[in-house]
Design a protein around this motif. Structure first.
Motif, PDB file in Angstrom:
ATOM      1  N   ILE A  48       0.851  -1.190   0.000  1.00  0.00           N
ATOM      2  CA  ILE A  48       0.000   0.000   0.000  1.00  0.00           C
ATOM      3  C   ILE A  48       0.890   1.245   0.000  1.00  0.00           C
ATOM      4  O   ILE A  48       1.985   1.228   0.537  1.00  0.00           O
ATOM      5  CB  ILE A  48      -0.941   0.029   1.227  1.00  0.00           C
ATOM      6  CG1 ILE A  48      -0.165  -0.242   2.506  1.00  0.00           C
ATOM      7  CG2 ILE A  48      -2.075  -0.963   1.047  1.00  0.00           C
ATOM      8  CD1 ILE A  48      -0.977  -0.118   3.770  1.00  0.00           C
ATOM      9  N   VAL A  49       0.397   2.296  -0.596  1.00  0.00           N
ATOM     10  CA  VAL A  49       1.203   3.511  -0.694  1.00  0.00           C
ATOM     11  C   VAL A  49       0.293   4.747  -0.618  1.00  0.00           C
ATOM     12  O   VAL A  49      -0.868   4.694  -1.031  1.00  0.00           O
ATOM     13  CB  VAL A  49       2.064   3.475  -2.000  1.00  0.00           C
ATOM     14  CG1 VAL A  49       1.206   3.233  -3.219  1.00  0.00           C
ATOM     15  CG2 VAL A  49       2.856   4.761  -2.193  1.00  0.00           C
ATOM     16  N   ALA A  50       0.811   5.807  -0.024  1.00  0.00           N
ATOM     17  CA  ALA A  50       0.070   7.076   0.011  1.00  0.00           C
ATOM     18  C   ALA A  50       1.059   8.213  -0.181  1.00  0.00           C
ATOM     19  O   ALA A  50       2.177   8.162   0.333  1.00  0.00           O
ATOM     20  CB  ALA A  50      -0.657   7.242   1.340  1.00  0.00           C
ATOM     21  N   LEU A  51       0.674   9.216  -0.956  1.00  0.00           N
ATOM     22  CA  LEU A  51       1.553  10.373  -1.117  1.00  0.00           C
ATOM     23  C   LEU A  51       0.727  11.639  -1.248  1.00  0.00           C
ATOM     24  O   LEU A  51      -0.400  11.619  -1.723  1.00  0.00           O
ATOM     25  CB  LEU A  51       2.483  10.202  -2.328  1.00  0.00           C
ATOM     26  CG  LEU A  51       1.856  10.013  -3.705  1.00  0.00           C
ATOM     27  CD1 LEU A  51       2.620  10.828  -4.713  1.00  0.00           C
ATOM     28  CD2 LEU A  51       1.871   8.574  -4.095  1.00  0.00           C
ATOM     29  N   ARG A  52       1.329  12.705  -0.781  1.00  0.00           N
ATOM     30  CA  ARG A  52       0.676  13.997  -0.788  1.00  0.00           C
ATOM     31  C   ARG A  52       0.892  14.663  -2.140  1.00  0.00           C
ATOM     32  O   ARG A  52       1.931  14.501  -2.768  1.00  0.00           O
ATOM     33  CB  ARG A  52       1.323  14.857   0.295  1.00  0.00           C
ATOM     34  CG  ARG A  52       0.400  15.781   1.042  1.00  0.00           C
ATOM     35  CD  ARG A  52       1.016  16.131   2.391  1.00  0.00           C
ATOM     36  NE  ARG A  52       2.391  16.609   2.286  1.00  0.00           N
ATOM     37  CZ  ARG A  52       2.747  17.785   1.774  1.00  0.00           C
ATOM     38  NH1 ARG A  52       1.850  18.610   1.293  1.00  0.00           N
ATOM     39  NH2 ARG A  52       4.016  18.144   1.749  1.00  0.00           N
ATOM     40  N   PHE A  53      -0.116  15.401  -2.630  1.00  0.00           N
ATOM     41  CA  PHE A  53       0.091  16.232  -3.823  1.00  0.00           C
ATOM     42  C   PHE A  53      -0.575  17.581  -3.589  1.00  0.00           C
ATOM     43  O   PHE A  53      -1.028  17.865  -2.477  1.00  0.00           O
ATOM     44  CB  PHE A  53      -0.411  15.519  -5.089  1.00  0.00           C
ATOM     45  CG  PHE A  53      -1.910  15.384  -5.206  1.00  0.00           C
ATOM     46  CD1 PHE A  53      -2.590  14.437  -4.458  1.00  0.00           C
ATOM     47  CD2 PHE A  53      -2.640  16.196  -6.060  1.00  0.00           C
ATOM     48  CE1 PHE A  53      -3.971  14.299  -4.562  1.00  0.00           C
ATOM     49  CE2 PHE A  53      -4.008  16.062  -6.183  1.00  0.00           C
ATOM     50  CZ  PHE A  53      -4.688  15.115  -5.427  1.00  0.00           C
ATOM     51  N   ALA A  54      -0.617  18.424  -4.610  1.00  0.00           N
ATOM     52  CA  ALA A  54      -1.065  19.807  -4.425  1.00  0.00           C
ATOM     53  C   ALA A  54      -2.444  19.912  -3.764  1.00  0.00           C
ATOM     54  O   ALA A  54      -2.646  20.732  -2.871  1.00  0.00           O
ATOM     55  CB  ALA A  54      -1.060  20.526  -5.772  1.00  0.00           C
ATOM     56  N   ASP A  55      -3.410  19.075  -4.180  1.00  0.00           N
ATOM     57  CA  ASP A  55      -4.779  19.220  -3.680  1.00  0.00           C
ATOM     58  C   ASP A  55      -5.170  18.233  -2.591  1.00  0.00           C
ATOM     59  O   ASP A  55      -6.315  18.254  -2.144  1.00  0.00           O
ATOM     60  CB  ASP A  55      -5.779  19.037  -4.842  1.00  0.00           C
ATOM     61  CG  ASP A  55      -5.468  19.963  -5.997  1.00  0.00           C
ATOM     62  OD1 ASP A  55      -5.008  21.071  -5.737  1.00  0.00           O
ATOM     63  OD2 ASP A  55      -5.679  19.540  -7.149  1.00  0.00           O
ATOM     64  N   GLY A  56      -4.267  17.340  -2.209  1.00  0.00           N
ATOM     65  CA  GLY A  56      -4.648  16.357  -1.199  1.00  0.00           C
ATOM     66  C   GLY A  56      -3.714  15.176  -1.179  1.00  0.00           C
ATOM     67  O   GLY A  56      -2.504  15.346  -1.183  1.00  0.00           O
TER      68      GLY A  56
END
Lengths: 226, 286
Positions: free
Chosen positions: B57-65
Motif C-alpha cells: 500500500i502507498v500514500a503520497l501527498r500532492f497539491a490538492d490532497g
C-alpha cells in the motif's frame, strides 16, 4: 393507623397521560411529508445546534418533540441499536420497523412502570429504495405506534396542522413545494422564517446515507421561490 | 438503552465491548501463546494454517490532497489466495485507510474503523478532527497487539484531507499502535520498501494529481516487480490496483479505465528501458 390513598388504575393512567400530553403540546410541532425525492422533515426550532431531527442509519431518520433530554437519549439509543445491528448482520438488515418496535416497547414500559412517563413524541422515518415504500412510524409517550401514510405531524396542535397540510397534498411535490407547504402548515397565518426552521431530508438520490440537512440559505431560497 | 452513567458515549468499540461483541478483546483463539523471558522466533512459522496476507500500500501527498493506492493480491503462504482484494477503503468522506498484513483481522479493523467514525458523527452531530481519527485507529491497532504477537500483524496506513489546514495528511502505524505522521509520503507491506523508493525518487512539493497518480502506479509496478506477494496489473482479468484521491471534494476512487491507462504507460516505459534478453546461443546446447 394511616392508610395509603387508593387511586383507581383508570385514574392513575389518565393522570399520567394527561401530564404527558399537556407537556408535549407545549412544545413546538414538527411535520414530515413524503415528496417526490424522499421524505422531508421540517420542525420549528430556534436553535441551530440542538437538533430535533437527526440521522439514525443509511435510510432512517429520527425526529422528536417534547423534552429535549428525553428524545435525545432515545435518539442515541436508536443510533447504537442500528449500528450494532448493521455490524452484526448487514447494513440492509437495519430497518425502521424493528427500531419503531424497540422504541414502542421502551416507551410503553416507562409509561406503565415508572412514576413519570416520557414527555415526548417521536417519529422514525425510512425512505424506501426502488420498489419498497417509504415508512413513517409515529410513536406516542405511552408506546402506541401509528404507521402513517405520506404525512405525519408531531407535537401541539397536530390535528389542525395535519388538516392544513393534507389539503391539496400530493406525493409528487418537489422538495421546494413540500417545504413551502410544510412551513406554512406549521406557522399558519404568519409567514415562515428560514431561521426558525430546522429542515432535513431523506433523499433517495443522496447515495448510501440518504440523510441531509438543509442549511438556512437553502431553506430561505425554497421559501422565497414561488 | 444505557443509563447516563454507564453510557459508552460516542465510542462504537466501547459500545461493542459493553455488549461483549468486541472482536479484538474477546477470547483469543488457541494460537501459540508467548510469555516470560524466552520468546520464540517468528510466530507465523508455528501457525497450524496459512494466513491470508494483504501486501503493498502507498500514500503520497500532492497539491490538492492525497493519493492512496494498493495492489489487489492476497497471499496465503506461497499461493495466491485472492486476486481482487480491495486494500484501499474510504474511512469517511474526507479520509481513507489502506491495509497491509493479515487480511481477516485487517478487514475487520477497517469495518470497525469506518463504523466508529460514522457512529461518532451520528451520536455527536459533528465529525472528529483528522488527528482524532488517526488516534482512534492507533487505539485499534494497539488493542490488536495480542493477535499481532501471534502472527496476525495488521499495519494500516491512514490519510485524509484536513479541512481546517486545507492540506492532505498521512499517518503510518507500527504493530504496537505507534502512530507517526509522515510529512510527504509513505508505503507499507511486503513491497513497501520498493514502492517507497520509487515515490521518493519522483516526489516533489506541490506535484499535480496526474503526476501523483503516475508515481503511485509506478511504485506499485516496481513493488510487484520485486515482491512476489504484490500483484501487478492483471490485464487478462481486467483487475487493476485500486487508486483513490482524497481532496476537498472527498474520497474518490479512480475509474479502473484510468488506472489501466496509467499502467499501460508505465509498462511501455519500462519495456523500453529494460535490457533486451540475450539472443539464442550460437551453438545449440546438446
Amino acid at each position: 393507623m394511616s392508610m395509603p390513598f387508593y387511586v383507581a388504575p383508570e385514574q392513575f393512567m389518565k393522570d399520567k397521560a394527561d401530564f404527558a400530553r399537556k407537556n408535549i403540546a407545549r412544545g413546538r410541532p414538527l411535520v414530515a411529508t413524503v415528496y417526490s425525492g424522499g421524505i422531508l422533515i421540517c420542525a420549528e426550532n430556534q436553535s441551530k445546534s440542538l437538533h430535533k431531527v437527526s440521522e439514525i442509519y443509511d435510510r432512517i431518520a429520527f425526529a422528536g418533540v417534547g423534552r429535549y433530554n428525553e428524545f435525545d437519549s432515545l435518539r442515541r439509543a436508536g443510533v447504537q441499536h442500528a449500528d450494532v445491528k448493521g455490524y452484526q448482520f448487514s447494513r440492509e438488515d437495519v430497518d425502521a420497523r424493528s427500531l419503531a418496535n424497540l422504541y414502542a416497547q421502551y416507551m410503553g414500559n416507562v409509561f406503565t412502570h415508572e412514576l413519570k412517563p416520557l414527555e415526548v413524541e417521536i417519529l422514525v422515518a425510512e425512505v424506501g429504495e426502488a420498489g419498497t415504500p417509504d415508512q413513517l412510524y409515529h410513536i406516542l409517550y405511552d408506546g402506541s405506534v401509528m404507521d402513517e401514510d405520506n404525512l405525519c405531524v408531531l407535537g401541539g396542535e397536530a390535528d389542525v396542522i395535519s388538516a392544513r397540510l393534507a389539503e391539496g397534498y400530493d406525493p409528487r411535490w418537489s422538495l421546494e413545494e413540500a417545504l413551502r407547504r410544510s412551513a406554512s402548515a406549521l406557522t399558519a397565518d404568519r409567514p415562515a422564517q428560514a431561521k426558525e426552521l430546522e429542515v432535513a431530508v431523506l433523499d433517495r438520490a443522496n447515495g448510501r446515507r440518504a440523510f441531509r440537512r438543509l442549511d438556512e440559505a437553502e431553506v430561505a431560497a425554497a421559501l422565497s421561490g414561488s | 438503552m444505557f443509563e447516563p452513567e454507564s453510557s459508552p458515549g460516542p465510542n462504537f468499540t466501547e459500545l461493542l465491548r459493553r455488549l461483549e461483541l468486541d472482536p479484538f478483546s474477546g477470547p483469543q483463539h488457541g494460537g501459540p501463546q508467548y510469555g516470560g523471558a524466552s520468546r520464540p522466533g517468528p510466530a507465523s512459522t508455528q501457525l497450524p494454517f496459512e494466513v491470508r496476507h494483504a501486501t503493498t500500500i502507498v500514500a503520497l501527498r500532492f497539491a490538492d490532497g492525497v493519493v492512496m493506492a494498493g495492489d489487489r493480491r492476497a497471499t496465503a503462504g506461497s499461493s495466491i489466495a485472492h486476486r481482487a482484494m480491495d486494500k484501499v477503503h474510504p474511512a469517511d468522506r474526507y479520509s481513507g485507510v489502506a491495509i497491509a498484513g493479515a487480511a481477516g483481522p485487517a478487514m475487520e479493523m477497517v469495518k470497525l474503523f469506518q463504523l466508529q467514525l460514522e457512529h461518532y458523527e451520528k451520536v455527536e452531530g459533528s465529525t472528529l478532527s483528522l488527528d482524532g481519527k488517526a488516534n482512534q485507529l492507533a487505539q485499534m491497532v494497539r488493542s490488536h497487539l495480542g493477535m499481532a504477537l501471534q502472527g496476525f500483524v495488521v499495519v494500516p496506513l491512514f490519510a485524509g484531507f484536513d479541512l481546517k489546514r486545507e492540506t492532505g495528511r498521512i499517518y503510518s502505524y507500527d504493530p504496537t499502535g505507534g502512530r507517526y505522521e509522515e510529512t510527504d509520503f509513505h508505503a507499507d507491506g511486503s513491497g513497501g520498501r520498493d514502492a517507497k523508493t520509487t515515490v521518493k525518487l519522483g516526489w516533489s512539493e506541490g506535484i499535480s494529481r496526474s503526476r501523483a497518480v503516475e508515481l503511485a502506479v509506478s511504485a506499485l509496478w516496481n513493488a510487484a516487480d520485486e515482491d512476489s506477494a504484490t500483484g501487478g496489473p492483471d490485464a487478462i482479468r481486467g483487475i487493476y490496483p485500486s487508486v483513490a484521491t482524497i481532496t476537498s471534494e472527498g474520497f474518490v476512487y479512480l475509474d479502473p479505465a484510468e488506472v489501466a491507462e496509467r499502467f499501460a504507460a508505465v509498462v511501455a516505459l519500462s519495456a523500453r528501458s529494460a535490457p533486451t534478453p540475450s539472443s539464442q546461443p550460437e551453438e545449440p546446447l546438446r
